[in-house]
Structure formats: structure tokens, C-alpha cells
Design an enzyme around this catalytic site. Sequence first.
Site, PDB file in Angstrom:
ATOM      1  CB  CYS A  44      -0.825  -0.129   1.336  1.00 11.56           C
ATOM      2  SG  CYS A  44      -1.968   1.313   1.300  1.00 11.56           S
ATOM      3  CG  ASP A  46      -0.579   4.205   5.264  1.00 12.61           C
ATOM      4  OD1 ASP A  46       0.428   4.657   6.283  1.00 12.61           O
ATOM      5  OD2 ASP A  46      -1.965   4.269   5.662  1.00 12.61           O
ATOM      6  NE  ARG A  48      -0.716   5.142   8.710  1.00 10.45           N
ATOM      7  CZ  ARG A  48      -1.890   5.043   9.052  1.00 10.45           C
ATOM      8  NH1 ARG A  48      -2.297   5.206  10.288  1.00 10.45           N
ATOM      9  NH2 ARG A  48      -2.924   4.667   8.060  1.00 10.45           N
ATOM     10  CG  HIS A 100      -1.565  -0.751   6.084  1.00  6.11           C
ATOM     11  ND1 HIS A 100      -2.168   0.102   6.857  1.00  6.11           N
ATOM     12  CD2 HIS A 100      -1.883  -0.270   4.774  1.00  6.11           C
ATOM     13  CE1 HIS A 100      -2.745   1.069   5.839  1.00  6.11           C
ATOM     14  NE2 HIS A 100      -2.197   0.865   4.538  1.00  6.11           N
ATOM     15  CB  CYS A 103      -5.974  -0.160   4.625  1.00  5.67           C
ATOM     16  SG  CYS A 103      -5.736   0.134   2.934  1.00  5.67           S
TER      17      CYS A 103
END
Length: 218
Positions: A44, A46, A48, A100, A103
Site C-alpha cells: 500500500c 500508506d 506509515r 495493513h 487501511c
Amino acid sequence: MELNDLEDLLQRNIEWATSQKDKDSEFFVTTSKEQKPKYCWIGCSDSRVSPSQILDLPPGNIFVHRNIANQVNANDTNCLSVLEYAIYFLEVKHIIVCGHTGCGGVESSFKKQSSKFINLWIDNILQLSIDHKRDLDTLNCTTERVDRLSELNILSQIVNLGDLNLVKDAWTRNIDLSLHGWIYSLSDGLLHDLTGKVSSLNDLTIIRSLCAPQISGD
């Protein structure tokens, strides 16, 4: 530490490069010659979930493709190009699809917010939420439902990956290649294996059954 402007980023790069050379004077000489990663990561976007960081790997060890909600789409030439290069040029041994918890892309499939592009991108996740609505509704809260749908999405993307001719042809040619579905927990920083090693069409059949649409009355 808050980054105030782009100058902070450039300074951090200088400090990082200097520290790498202090540890190993030949570091950049070595890494600039070639890459020989064993792993391809589909994750992803993302901010993080940075694969090299959460796996504690130095540059050159993992070939990365990232998008919203770690999708493997047969019409996405970007993803297909990454996979072709990874399998047939870099000769990676493992392809990891990693989602994760928490999400935002998966959560969007529940919220159904108006969006020009994201809704189209996550349409298959919306379908998963419909296919598994009965089980998802038994969970206690939205957080649990989002995280469970994230797991189902990872399983579904492993199936999509295994259905690609790029992967099936590799298996037919007895190329050493395995698929892995993992989920990363934002709450503790740990990865969890959802699929084990998927290295044949028979293995893929098992994963397909885990994310198959529920039939009323089951």
C-alpha cells in the site's frame, strides 16, 4: 521531528548518505553496480508502511511496487511491468502482497465517499465487502470490519496475482517463484503471514476458497 520544508529533506539526505559512507566507504560503489533482490513487494502507498524500514533491509534487497490498498490489477500496466521485470529479469524468488490494518483505501469501500478515481480503483474491495457482508456484520466495530476486509483483500490480490499469465507461465516453466500474503499491524509494527507459501496452482486454489463469495445459507 517535524519537517518544516524541503530543505530539511535535503539535509536529512546528506546526513544519511554521510552516515552510510562512514559505515562502509564502498557502499554506494557497490549498490550502484547492480541490484539482485530476492523479493518483490506489492504494498500500500500508506506513508506509515515503508517496506525497507519495517523489514530492516538496506537498499538493493527488495523490489517495490505500491498503490492504494495494495491492488494487483490485470489492466494495470505499471504493476504488470514491475512483475515482469521482477520475475524474468531480476529473477526474484518471492512476491509479497502486503496490506495493513487501518487501511484508508479499504475503509473507503465502507464509506462510499464521492471520488473521481479512488472509487474506481477500489471497486473490487467494495465487491468483497458485499460478498462477505454477513461475516463482516458480525464483528463488533468498524475498525474490526476494516481490518478483516483488509485480510480478505490481501487474499483476493494473491489470487489475482496467481491468475496472471506472467505468474502461471513462470510456474509452468518450473521457475522458483512463490507468492505470500502478509498484513502489517500499525499498532505493534509486526507482520503476519496470512497465506503461507503459494507456489503452484494447487496452492492458489486453497487461497481462492478462503476469499470466495459467501453463499446464502452457509
